[in-house]
Write a protein that holds these residues in place. Structure first.
Motif, PDB file in Angstrom:
ATOM      1  N   ASP A  49      -6.662  19.519   1.977  1.00  0.00           N
ATOM      2  CA  ASP A  49      -5.203  19.625   1.891  1.00  0.00           C
ATOM      3  C   ASP A  49      -4.527  18.914   3.052  1.00  0.00           C
ATOM      4  N   ILE A  50      -5.286  18.589   4.073  1.00  0.00           N
ATOM      5  CA  ILE A  50      -4.750  17.883   5.242  1.00  0.00           C
ATOM      6  C   ILE A  50      -5.169  16.414   5.217  1.00  0.00           C
ATOM      7  N   VAL A  51      -6.445  16.167   4.938  1.00  0.00           N
ATOM      8  CA  VAL A  51      -6.983  14.805   5.025  1.00  0.00           C
ATOM      9  C   VAL A  51      -6.491  13.905   3.894  1.00  0.00           C
ATOM     10  N   LEU A  52      -6.577  14.374   2.643  1.00  0.00           N
ATOM     11  CA  LEU A  52      -6.194  13.516   1.523  1.00  0.00           C
ATOM     12  C   LEU A  52      -4.730  13.066   1.590  1.00  0.00           C
ATOM     13  N   PRO A  53      -3.787  13.985   1.786  1.00  0.00           N
ATOM     14  CA  PRO A  53      -2.407  13.513   1.938  1.00  0.00           C
ATOM     15  C   PRO A  53      -2.231  12.644   3.189  1.00  0.00           C
ATOM     16  N   GLY A  54      -2.983  12.952   4.251  1.00  0.00           N
ATOM     17  CA  GLY A  54      -2.902  12.150   5.473  1.00  0.00           C
ATOM     18  C   GLY A  54      -3.319  10.711   5.248  1.00  0.00           C
ATOM     19  N   VAL A  55      -4.372  10.514   4.472  1.00  0.00           N
ATOM     20  CA  VAL A  55      -4.818   9.156   4.149  1.00  0.00           C
ATOM     21  C   VAL A  55      -3.750   8.433   3.333  1.00  0.00           C
ATOM     22  N   PHE A  56      -3.163   9.136   2.377  1.00  0.00           N
ATOM     23  CA  PHE A  56      -2.112   8.523   1.556  1.00  0.00           C
ATOM     24  C   PHE A  56      -0.894   8.163   2.407  1.00  0.00           C
ATOM     25  N   ILE A  57      -0.497   9.043   3.300  1.00  0.00           N
ATOM     26  CA  ILE A  57       0.656   8.777   4.160  1.00  0.00           C
ATOM     27  C   ILE A  57       0.356   7.624   5.118  1.00  0.00           C
ATOM     28  N   ALA A  58      -0.869   7.539   5.603  1.00  0.00           N
ATOM     29  CA  ALA A  58      -1.265   6.411   6.449  1.00  0.00           C
ATOM     30  C   ALA A  58      -1.195   5.103   5.666  1.00  0.00           C
ATOM     31  N   LEU A  59      -1.569   5.144   4.395  1.00  0.00           N
ATOM     32  CA  LEU A  59      -1.481   3.958   3.548  1.00  0.00           C
ATOM     33  C   LEU A  59      -0.025   3.562   3.329  1.00  0.00           C
ATOM     34  N   LEU A  60       0.852   4.545   3.218  1.00  0.00           N
ATOM     35  CA  LEU A  60       2.283   4.239   3.111  1.00  0.00           C
ATOM     36  C   LEU A  60       2.782   3.528   4.366  1.00  0.00           C
ATOM     37  N   LEU A  61       2.298   3.946   5.528  1.00  0.00           N
ATOM     38  CA  LEU A  61       2.670   3.273   6.771  1.00  0.00           C
ATOM     39  C   LEU A  61       2.168   1.835   6.771  1.00  0.00           C
ATOM     40  N   ARG A  62       0.943   1.624   6.307  1.00  0.00           N
ATOM     41  CA  ARG A  62       0.400   0.259   6.225  1.00  0.00           C
ATOM     42  C   ARG A  62       1.248  -0.602   5.295  1.00  0.00           C
ATOM     43  N   TYR A  63       1.714  -0.009   4.199  1.00  0.00           N
ATOM     44  CA  TYR A  63       2.584  -0.744   3.281  1.00  0.00           C
ATOM     45  C   TYR A  63       3.891  -1.111   3.979  1.00  0.00           C
ATOM     46  N   ASP A  64       4.473  -0.158   4.686  1.00  0.00           N
ATOM     47  CA  ASP A  64       5.716  -0.433   5.431  1.00  0.00           C
ATOM     48  C   ASP A  64       5.524  -1.598   6.398  1.00  0.00           C
ATOM     49  N   VAL A  65       4.441  -1.583   7.144  1.00  0.00           N
ATOM     50  CA  VAL A  65       4.166  -2.628   8.129  1.00  0.00           C
ATOM     51  C   VAL A  65       3.939  -3.971   7.432  1.00  0.00           C
ATOM     52  N   SER A  66       3.258  -3.957   6.283  1.00  0.00           N
ATOM     53  CA  SER A  66       2.955  -5.199   5.574  1.00  0.00           C
ATOM     54  C   SER A  66       4.214  -5.888   5.053  1.00  0.00           C
ATOM     55  N   LYS A  67       5.273  -5.129   4.843  1.00  0.00           N
ATOM     56  CA  LYS A  67       6.522  -5.728   4.360  1.00  0.00           C
ATOM     57  C   LYS A  67       7.213  -6.537   5.449  1.00  0.00           C
ATOM     58  N   GLY A  68       6.862  -6.305   6.702  1.00  0.00           N
ATOM     59  CA  GLY A  68       7.431  -7.071   7.801  1.00  0.00           C
ATOM     60  C   GLY A  68       8.836  -6.660   8.195  1.00  0.00           C
ATOM     61  N   GLU A  69       9.289  -5.545   7.706  1.00  0.00           N
ATOM     62  CA  GLU A  69      10.609  -5.041   8.077  1.00  0.00           C
ATOM     63  C   GLU A  69      10.449  -4.056   9.232  1.00  0.00           C
ATOM     64  N   ASN A  70      11.546  -3.746   9.887  1.00  0.00           N
ATOM     65  CA  ASN A  70      11.499  -2.766  10.982  1.00  0.00           C
ATOM     66  C   ASN A  70      11.749  -1.354  10.482  1.00  0.00           C
ATOM     67  N   SER A  71      11.411  -1.106   9.235  1.00  0.00           N
ATOM     68  CA  SER A  71      11.648   0.201   8.635  1.00  0.00           C
ATOM     69  C   SER A  71      10.322   0.824   8.244  1.00  0.00           C
ATOM     70  N   ASN A  72      10.174   2.094   8.536  1.00  0.00           N
ATOM     71  CA  ASN A  72       9.015   2.861   8.089  1.00  0.00           C
ATOM     72  C   ASN A  72       9.449   3.898   7.065  1.00  0.00           C
ATOM     73  N   LEU A  73      10.297   3.482   6.144  1.00  0.00           N
ATOM     74  CA  LEU A  73      10.901   4.377   5.164  1.00  0.00           C
ATOM     75  C   LEU A  73       9.853   5.136   4.351  1.00  0.00           C
ATOM     76  N   TYR A  74       8.877   4.433   3.829  1.00  0.00           N
ATOM     77  CA  TYR A  74       7.891   5.091   2.973  1.00  0.00           C
ATOM     78  C   TYR A  74       7.017   6.065   3.766  1.00  0.00           C
ATOM     79  N   PHE A  75       6.688   5.706   4.991  1.00  0.00           N
ATOM     80  CA  PHE A  75       5.920   6.612   5.845  1.00  0.00           C
ATOM     81  C   PHE A  75       6.707   7.898   6.100  1.00  0.00           C
ATOM     82  N   TYR A  76       7.961   7.761   6.510  1.00  0.00           N
ATOM     83  CA  TYR A  76       8.764   8.948   6.794  1.00  0.00           C
ATOM     84  C   TYR A  76       9.015   9.762   5.529  1.00  0.00           C
ATOM     85  N   ALA A  77       9.208   9.071   4.409  1.00  0.00           N
ATOM     86  CA  ALA A  77       9.402   9.781   3.142  1.00  0.00           C
ATOM     87  C   ALA A  77       8.136  10.548   2.768  1.00  0.00           C
ATOM     88  N   GLY A  78       6.972   9.924   2.941  1.00  0.00           N
ATOM     89  CA  GLY A  78       5.713  10.599   2.639  1.00  0.00           C
ATOM     90  C   GLY A  78       5.468  11.783   3.552  1.00  0.00           C
TER      91      GLY A  78
END
Length: 146
Positions: A49-78
């Motif tokens: 219940d901690i690790v699986l969502p954590g991995v998904f949220i970390a992937l959201l952060l990677r997606y945010d970074v890959s977009k090259g914007e200064n926003s971590n919207l998906y990470f914070y939303a997750g």
């Protein structure tokens, strides 16, 4: 006993751990409001219940970074969705006084809220198609397939 098997049959001299002595759950008192940290009625949050969502949220952060914007919207939303899912889980647990699997509430919130945001922003296809492979790895995979 050290928990290590020195008699490994396939490779003599190789030691293998027989058991894992690590925390696999987090417990917290359900009657925290009445009795504080000294409550006796405990609820459990498993490692999954901690690790699986954590991995998904970390992937959201990677997606945010890959977009090259200064926003971590998906990470914070997750992250906010995870907190919301936990709050719903604890609320249901408290109201109905019955154990519920936390992932029953964590998965819809952690996946649903970022997907909803991507639909609103018009980035749904980009989010779903996100890939961690580099261009070189993709080219190497294409050459292997040929």
């Amino acid at each position: 006993s050290s928990g290590i098997n020195a008699e490994w049959p396939l490779r003599p001299g190789v030691e293998v751990a027989k058991n894992l002595d690590a925390p696999i759950k987090v417990v917290f008192p359900m009657d925290f409001i009445e009795k504080g940290i000294f409550g006796g009625n405990f609820a459990m949050l498993g490692l999954g219940d901690i690790v699986l969502p954590g991995v998904f949220i970390a992937l959201l952060l990677r997606y945010d970074v890959s977009k090259g914007e200064n926003s971590n919207l998906y990470f914070y939303a997750g992250f906010a969705a995870y907190i919301l899912g936990l709050a719903i889980t604890i609320g249901i647990l408290t109201i109905f006084n019955a154990a519920q699997p936390a992932l029953l509430y964590l998965v819809p919130t952690c996946v649903g809220i970022p997907l909803l945001i991507s639909l609103i922003k018009g980035e749904f296809n980009s989010l779903i198609a996100y890939n961690e492979e580099t261009k070189e790895e993709e080219k190497a995979d294409e050459k292997k397939e040929e």
